[in-house]
Design an enzyme around this catalytic site. Structure first.
Site, PDB file in Angstrom:
ATOM      1  N   PRO A 166      38.942  48.639  42.525  1.00 61.34           N
ATOM      2  CA  PRO A 166      39.733  47.601  42.690  1.00 61.34           C
ATOM      3  C   PRO A 166      39.169  46.439  42.282  1.00 61.34           C
ATOM      4  CG  PRO A 166      38.854  48.049  44.730  1.00 61.34           C
ATOM      5  CD  PRO A 166      38.121  49.010  43.979  1.00 61.34           C
ATOM      6  N   TYR A 167      38.197  46.188  41.811  1.00 61.17           N
ATOM      7  CA  TYR A 167      37.385  44.705  41.390  1.00 61.17           C
ATOM      8  C   TYR A 167      38.329  44.261  40.527  1.00 61.17           C
ATOM      9  CZ  TYR A 167      33.940  41.092  40.186  1.00 61.17           C
ATOM     10  OH  TYR A 167      33.406  39.953  39.986  1.00 61.17           O
ATOM     11  N   GLY A 168      38.822  44.865  39.101  1.00 61.57           N
ATOM     12  CA  GLY A 168      39.327  44.202  38.120  1.00 61.57           C
ATOM     13  C   GLY A 168      40.840  43.715  38.697  1.00 61.57           C
TER      14      GLY A 168
END
Length: 262
Positions: A166-168
């Site tokens: 989920p970083y992006g």
């Protein structure tokens, strides 16, 4: 000490006990700012602040968990009682892909293998945390009639890269949040801008077993790449600059372009 361009400026940098946050906080301190060094607290934070104070900098320890409204409200109360104002808020605190996949750089996993808990934890820190901290401090800045909010992001490639959920999405969301915040505050004297390094950076977000190999790769940026743009965005020179997305590696070109248009 240097030219003290930021004398009288009071700043808070979240997630500043290491990495990009520390580099930015140190840059502000070197220019004469009073800076709250903030993280979730502990021996590491205390040691960093102690070392900075020993060097003669006006650094202050401020424990704050960006996921906790109670913790954030306590930080607002601290700023009010100790300083009575806040000129600059740097939203930087975040966690990386290592929290959901330790081998993300070399063995990316598809989004459907990311746990719901891992997804929520990262979004809560990297995106919701930016919202909660800005929401808490913005009224103080609006009442003052001035203030700078600087939200730290990453390259657009990070938002499209295989295995980066989920970083992006957390950084894409933070950028949209920033643009809307800038519009909401446009007539208040409070500016909101986005700042990002412009490439992979040594920040400690990789597991220790991979960090050495990563740090030795060509083209890896030092966190100090953020120093000049963060000082600029906190200075009188940036008066009226809002809703901008500034890439640190392209800062000189951005400044030249801006000057040519004014």
């Amino acid at each position: 000490m240097s030219s003290q361009r930021l004398s009288g400026i009071h700043a808070l940098v979240t997630g500043s006990s290491s990495g990009l946050g520390y580099a930015m906080a140190r840059a502000l301190l070197k220019e004469g700012a009073t800076v709250a060094i903030s993280s979730r607290g502990g021996e590491k934070l205390s040691k960093v602040v102690s070392q900075l104070r020993e060097e003669g900098f006006d650094a202050h320890e401020l424990t704050m968990d960006v996921r906790s409204t109670d913790s954030i409200h306590a930080a607002v109360a601290w700023v009010n009682s100790h300083w009575g104002k806040l000129d600059v808020l740097v939203n930087n605190a975040g966690i990386g892909m290592r929290t959901v996949n330790k081998k993300f750089m070399f063995e990316p996993k598809p989004f459907y293998e990311v746990s719901p808990e891992g997804f929520r934890n990262l979004i809560e820190t990297n995106l919701t945390g930016y919202f909660l901290v800005a929401r808490a401090f913005a009224p103080m800045m609006v009442q003052q009639g001035h203030g700078r909010i600087i939200n730290i992001s990453m390259n657009h490639e990070t938002m499209r890269r295989k295995g980066f959920v989920p970083y992006g999405p957390s950084r894409a969301g933070a950028e949209s949040l920033s643009y809307i915040m800038a519009e909401d505050l446009r007539d208040s004297g409070v500016s909101v801008n986005i700042l990002l390094p412009g490439g992979a950076t040594r920040t400690g977000m990789l597991p220790d077993e991979y960090a050495d190999a990563f740090d030795s790769m060509p083209g890896i940026l030092s966190p100090d790449i953020m120093a000049r743009p963060i000082v600029y965005l906190s200075s009188p020179e940036a008066e009226g600059v809002t809703g901008e997305r500034i890439v640190a590696t392209e800062f000189d070109e951005w400044i030249r372009t801006r000057k040519s248009l004014t």
